[in-house]
Design a protein around this motif. Structure first.
Motif, PDB file in Angstrom:
ATOM      1  N   ARG A  18       7.936  -7.501   7.933  1.00  0.00           N
ATOM      2  CA  ARG A  18       8.066  -7.159   6.516  1.00  0.00           C
ATOM      3  C   ARG A  18       7.065  -6.078   6.097  1.00  0.00           C
ATOM      4  NH1 ARG A  18      11.351 -10.913   3.594  1.00  0.00           N
ATOM      5  NH2 ARG A  18      11.014  -9.415   1.896  1.00  0.00           N
ATOM      6  N   ASN A  19       6.098  -5.757   6.954  1.00  0.00           N
ATOM      7  CA  ASN A  19       5.101  -4.726   6.651  1.00  0.00           C
ATOM      8  C   ASN A  19       5.199  -3.534   7.587  1.00  0.00           C
ATOM      9  OD1 ASN A  19       2.940  -5.550   4.496  1.00  0.00           O
ATOM     10  ND2 ASN A  19       3.303  -7.427   5.652  1.00  0.00           N
ATOM     11  N   ALA A  20       6.384  -3.249   8.072  1.00  0.00           N
ATOM     12  CA  ALA A  20       6.531  -2.199   9.088  1.00  0.00           C
ATOM     13  C   ALA A  20       6.009  -0.848   8.606  1.00  0.00           C
ATOM     14  CB  ALA A  20       7.990  -2.084   9.503  1.00  0.00           C
ATOM     15  N   ILE A  21       6.251  -0.498   7.350  1.00  0.00           N
ATOM     16  CA  ILE A  21       5.817   0.808   6.838  1.00  0.00           C
ATOM     17  C   ILE A  21       4.306   0.822   6.633  1.00  0.00           C
ATOM     18  CG2 ILE A  21       6.019   2.435   4.926  1.00  0.00           C
ATOM     19  CD1 ILE A  21       8.907   1.534   4.585  1.00  0.00           C
ATOM     20  N   ASP A  22       3.777  -0.239   6.057  1.00  0.00           N
ATOM     21  CA  ASP A  22       2.325  -0.306   5.870  1.00  0.00           C
ATOM     22  C   ASP A  22       1.588  -0.269   7.209  1.00  0.00           C
ATOM     23  OD1 ASP A  22       2.135  -0.236   3.145  1.00  0.00           O
ATOM     24  OD2 ASP A  22       1.239  -2.240   2.922  1.00  0.00           O
ATOM     25  N   ILE A  23       2.122  -0.951   8.210  1.00  0.00           N
ATOM     26  CA  ILE A  23       1.479  -0.957   9.531  1.00  0.00           C
ATOM     27  C   ILE A  23       1.476   0.447  10.129  1.00  0.00           C
ATOM     28  CG2 ILE A  23       1.730  -1.765  11.916  1.00  0.00           C
ATOM     29  CD1 ILE A  23       2.625  -4.478  10.757  1.00  0.00           C
ATOM     30  N   ALA A  24       2.616   1.138  10.043  1.00  0.00           N
ATOM     31  CA  ALA A  24       2.686   2.505  10.570  1.00  0.00           C
ATOM     32  C   ALA A  24       1.724   3.426   9.832  1.00  0.00           C
ATOM     33  CB  ALA A  24       4.121   3.022  10.473  1.00  0.00           C
ATOM     34  N   LEU A  25       1.633   3.273   8.509  1.00  0.00           N
ATOM     35  CA  LEU A  25       0.717   4.090   7.711  1.00  0.00           C
ATOM     36  C   LEU A  25      -0.728   3.805   8.099  1.00  0.00           C
ATOM     37  CD1 LEU A  25       0.274   6.017   5.262  1.00  0.00           C
ATOM     38  CD2 LEU A  25       0.172   3.958   3.826  1.00  0.00           C
ATOM     39  N   TYR A  26      -1.077   2.534   8.210  1.00  0.00           N
ATOM     40  CA  TYR A  26      -2.447   2.156   8.537  1.00  0.00           C
ATOM     41  C   TYR A  26      -2.849   2.674   9.912  1.00  0.00           C
ATOM     42  CZ  TYR A  26      -6.525  -0.756   9.490  1.00  0.00           C
ATOM     43  OH  TYR A  26      -7.789  -1.179   9.813  1.00  0.00           O
ATOM     44  N   GLU A  27      -1.969   2.523  10.897  1.00  0.00           N
ATOM     45  CA  GLU A  27      -2.292   2.969  12.243  1.00  0.00           C
ATOM     46  C   GLU A  27      -2.476   4.484  12.296  1.00  0.00           C
ATOM     47  OE1 GLU A  27      -3.117   1.189  14.808  1.00  0.00           O
ATOM     48  OE2 GLU A  27      -2.828  -0.669  13.684  1.00  0.00           O
ATOM     49  N   ALA A  28      -1.662   5.217  11.520  1.00  0.00           N
ATOM     50  CA  ALA A  28      -1.803   6.676  11.491  1.00  0.00           C
ATOM     51  C   ALA A  28      -3.146   7.083  10.890  1.00  0.00           C
ATOM     52  CB  ALA A  28      -0.649   7.291  10.704  1.00  0.00           C
TER      53      ALA A  28
ATOM     54  N   ALA B 194       8.838   1.747  -0.686  1.00  0.00           N
ATOM     55  CA  ALA B 194       7.891   2.277   0.295  1.00  0.00           C
ATOM     56  C   ALA B 194       8.588   3.267   1.218  1.00  0.00           C
ATOM     57  CB  ALA B 194       7.291   1.139   1.104  1.00  0.00           C
ATOM     58  N   ASP B 195       7.921   4.380   1.463  1.00  0.00           N
ATOM     59  CA  ASP B 195       8.453   5.413   2.351  1.00  0.00           C
ATOM     60  C   ASP B 195       7.261   5.995   3.115  1.00  0.00           C
ATOM     61  OD1 ASP B 195       8.960   8.501   2.783  1.00  0.00           O
ATOM     62  OD2 ASP B 195      10.931   7.533   2.748  1.00  0.00           O
ATOM     63  N   LEU B 196       7.319   5.952   4.445  1.00  0.00           N
ATOM     64  CA  LEU B 196       6.165   6.358   5.244  1.00  0.00           C
ATOM     65  C   LEU B 196       5.806   7.824   5.035  1.00  0.00           C
ATOM     66  CD1 LEU B 196       4.021   5.771   7.356  1.00  0.00           C
ATOM     67  CD2 LEU B 196       5.737   6.208   9.134  1.00  0.00           C
TER      68      LEU B 196
ATOM     69  N   GLN C  63       0.824  -1.204   0.000  1.00  0.00           N
ATOM     70  CA  GLN C  63       0.000   0.000   0.000  1.00  0.00           C
ATOM     71  C   GLN C  63       0.862   1.259   0.000  1.00  0.00           C
ATOM     72  OE1 GLN C  63      -3.898  -1.078   2.470  1.00  0.00           O
ATOM     73  NE2 GLN C  63      -2.090  -1.901   3.498  1.00  0.00           N
ATOM     74  N   ALA C  64       1.865   1.303   0.876  1.00  0.00           N
ATOM     75  CA  ALA C  64       2.750   2.466   0.917  1.00  0.00           C
ATOM     76  C   ALA C  64       3.537   2.603  -0.372  1.00  0.00           C
ATOM     77  CB  ALA C  64       3.700   2.354   2.109  1.00  0.00           C
ATOM     78  N   SER C  65       3.980   1.466  -0.929  1.00  0.00           N
ATOM     79  CA  SER C  65       4.770   1.515  -2.155  1.00  0.00           C
ATOM     80  C   SER C  65       3.990   2.134  -3.310  1.00  0.00           C
ATOM     81  CB  SER C  65       5.229   0.101  -2.532  1.00  0.00           C
ATOM     82  OG  SER C  65       5.946   0.110  -3.741  1.00  0.00           O
ATOM     83  N   LEU C  66       2.737   1.721  -3.484  1.00  0.00           N
ATOM     84  CA  LEU C  66       1.930   2.269  -4.582  1.00  0.00           C
ATOM     85  C   LEU C  66       1.602   3.741  -4.340  1.00  0.00           C
ATOM     86  CD1 LEU C  66      -0.406  -0.757  -5.285  1.00  0.00           C
ATOM     87  CD2 LEU C  66       1.257   0.229  -6.864  1.00  0.00           C
ATOM     88  N   LEU C  67       1.372   4.105  -3.091  1.00  0.00           N
ATOM     89  CA  LEU C  67       1.083   5.511  -2.790  1.00  0.00           C
ATOM     90  C   LEU C  67       2.308   6.393  -2.974  1.00  0.00           C
ATOM     91  CD1 LEU C  67      -1.170   4.966   0.342  1.00  0.00           C
ATOM     92  CD2 LEU C  67      -1.894   5.970  -1.826  1.00  0.00           C
ATOM     93  N   CYS C  68       3.510   5.814  -2.871  1.00  0.00           N
ATOM     94  CA  CYS C  68       4.744   6.577  -3.081  1.00  0.00           C
ATOM     95  C   CYS C  68       5.127   6.692  -4.549  1.00  0.00           C
ATOM     96  CB  CYS C  68       5.907   5.903  -2.333  1.00  0.00           C
ATOM     97  SG  CYS C  68       5.843   6.041  -0.545  1.00  0.00           S
ATOM     98  N   ASN C  69       4.468   5.929  -5.392  1.00  0.00           N
ATOM     99  CA  ASN C  69       4.900   5.837  -6.782  1.00  0.00           C
ATOM    100  C   ASN C  69       4.322   6.997  -7.593  1.00  0.00           C
ATOM    101  OD1 ASN C  69       5.540   5.165  -9.396  1.00  0.00           O
ATOM    102  ND2 ASN C  69       5.040   3.009  -9.172  1.00  0.00           N
ATOM    103  N   TYR C  70       5.142   8.041  -7.741  1.00  0.00           N
ATOM    104  CA  TYR C  70       4.737   9.187  -8.551  1.00  0.00           C
ATOM    105  C   TYR C  70       5.523   9.257  -9.854  1.00  0.00           C
ATOM    106  CZ  TYR C  70       1.380  11.310  -5.436  1.00  0.00           C
ATOM    107  OH  TYR C  70       0.245  11.564  -4.701  1.00  0.00           O
ATOM    108  N   ILE C  71       5.999   8.095 -10.311  1.00  0.00           N
ATOM    109  CA  ILE C  71       6.583   8.069 -11.647  1.00  0.00           C
ATOM    110  C   ILE C  71       5.515   8.556 -12.624  1.00  0.00           C
ATOM    111  CG2 ILE C  71       7.561   6.611 -13.461  1.00  0.00           C
ATOM    112  CD1 ILE C  71       8.566   4.753 -11.237  1.00  0.00           C
TER     113      ILE C  71
END
Length: 430
Positions: A222-232, A155-157, A119-127
């Motif tokens: 392996r989902n540390a960034i997605d988990i942080a994003l979801y919780e926020a 992925a980048d939070l 989820q974070a990876s696709l949201l970060c993808n502004y190519i």
């Protein structure tokens, strides 16, 4: 923006029924977008599918981006299960995943890396979208299969949170039904009834807590960034006030999006149908039709003006007409069969003024005995509709009485052309 395994198909069915077919962009991913003339994008009102954020810069400026997030551990488990059962989902991954347990897949880096922090990876993808399309065209010219995954972004939070700020609506799969109501309220869309359900899992639901602790720990790590994003996001939306389905109907009328029906009107079958569980319009020799499904209950929600009785006329296909009933609340409305030819029936029924909802939408519930699957169609189907109209409007109490036509109870087996699916469930711009 359909992030993988976030109830996107249920959401897309709901959104697709809000717009005429010719106002929905036909491409659902980057490969399909290759066949769309980008200069024609302004003619569409709804854009949906598996894209990255690079699509946003190609779209008209007044588009409202929406997306749903899902709890990352549950999303990853769903992703892994899909990879191992469906060769069309990812043929290369299927070869590696088929027949293996979740515990094995989680420990195979070739597989798990495809399913984590998605989820974070696709949201970060502004190519830029133009860059992606140019790369895919180059693949085509070289005889290669166009591969949008070659344009992935790490992925980048911080970048993912910044990206979500561009979205006009962000929902949570865990609050799916209530968030669908919120989405309908905010965008002035027709409220679904019954509320759409999250997609059916053919393998059955998997409780993350039932996994062994080591496997669960690996998925979480392996989902540390997605988990942080979801919780926020979960914390941010926790204060949203509740919304009721009746609130939406009132708003649609109060703000003039809907006008009360006070005279006969015919619904275009290739346009929006105000209700739930209607599949998209399909062209056919008979002039086009819409199947209902995937549930055995289909709804029609109408803004009926007070102090009138309404005759509803339909042209339907169903094997046994006695299998079809229509209700408002607990009241069953008698169906009149005007003519029948084989499995095609012209029917009508009256909605008395006493049952119409004042200052809101009147919900008609059509129910069939079961849903089925045709041999050449994987969708669970209920009944087919070729025509739908409010055919007569009379002052309250003036409508002629409706006498139900006696229809023999169904006997014997279902037709051989179909196999029963019981009640199994599967699952913009304004």
């Amino acid at each position: 923006m359909h992030l993988p395994k976030t109830a996107g198909m249920a959401l897309r069915v709901f959104l697709g029924n809000q717009y005429p077919l010719d106002r929905v962009m036909p491409a659902n991913d980057w490969r399909e977008l290759l066949s769309v003339d980008l200069t024609d994008l302004k003619q569409y009102d709804l854009f949906q599918g598996h894209f990255s954020c690079g699509l946003l810069d190609l779209l008209p400026a007044d588009v409202t981006p929406i997306t749903f997030l899902r709890e990352p551990v549950a999303r990853t488990i769903s992703h892994l299960k899909h990879l191992r059962r469906d060769p069309s989902f990812s043929p290369m991954a299927y070869e590696l995943a088929a027949g293996r347990s979740l515990e094995e897949l989680v420990r195979d880096d070739r597989i798990i890396k495809l399913c984590c922090d998605v989820q974070a990876s696709l949201l970060c993808n502004y190519i830029p979208g133009e860059t992606i399309l140019a790369g895919l065209r180059a693949d085509q010219s070289a005889g290669r299969i166009p591969n949008p995954d070659a344009f992935a972004a790490p992925a980048d939070l911080a970048k993912a949170e910044e990206s979500l700020a561009r979205f006009g609506f962000v929902g949570l799969v865990e609050d799916f039904q209530e968030d669908i109501l919120r989405l309908a309220m905010e965008l002035g869309l027709h409220p679904p009834h019954p509320l759409p359900r999250r997609n059916f899992d053919p393998e059955g639901a998997t409780d993350p807590n039932a996994l062994d602790p080591e496997t669960l720990a690996i998925i979480r790590e392996r989902n540390a960034i997605d988990i942080a994003l979801y919780e926020a996001v979960k914390q941010r939306v926790a204060t949203r006030p509740p919304v009721m389905q009746s609130d939406i109907g009132w708003n649609l009328l109060a703000y003039g999006i809907y006008q009360p029906i006070a005279e006969p009107v015919e619904f275009a079958m290739d346009g929006p149908i105000p209700g739930s569980n209607w599949y998209a319009w399909e062209e056919s020799a008979g002039g086009g039709h819409r199947w209902t499904g995937p549930l055995s209950e289909t709804t029609l929600e109408l803004p009926l003006a007070p102090a009138f009785d309404f005759e509803i006329s339909m042209h339907v296909l169903i094997d046994k007409l006695g299998d079809l009933t229509v209700h408002i609340g607990d009241a069953e409305l008698p169906i009149r069969a005007d003519s029948s030819q084989g499995r095609m029936h012209r029917i009508a029924f009256w909605v008395p003024a006493a049952l119409a909802e004042r200052n809101g939408l009147t919900t008609l519930r059509f129910q069939t005995r079961e849903v089925f699957q045709a041999e050449s169609d994987l969708r669970p189907l209920s009944f087919l509709v070729r025509a739908l109209s409010v055919s007569r409007v009379e002052p309250a109490g003036m409508a002629p009485p409706v006498h139900a036509v006696a229809v023999p109870a169904p006997v014997g087996d279902a037709p051989r052309r179909r196999r029963s699916a019981g009640s199994r469930r599967r699952a913009g711009r304004r």
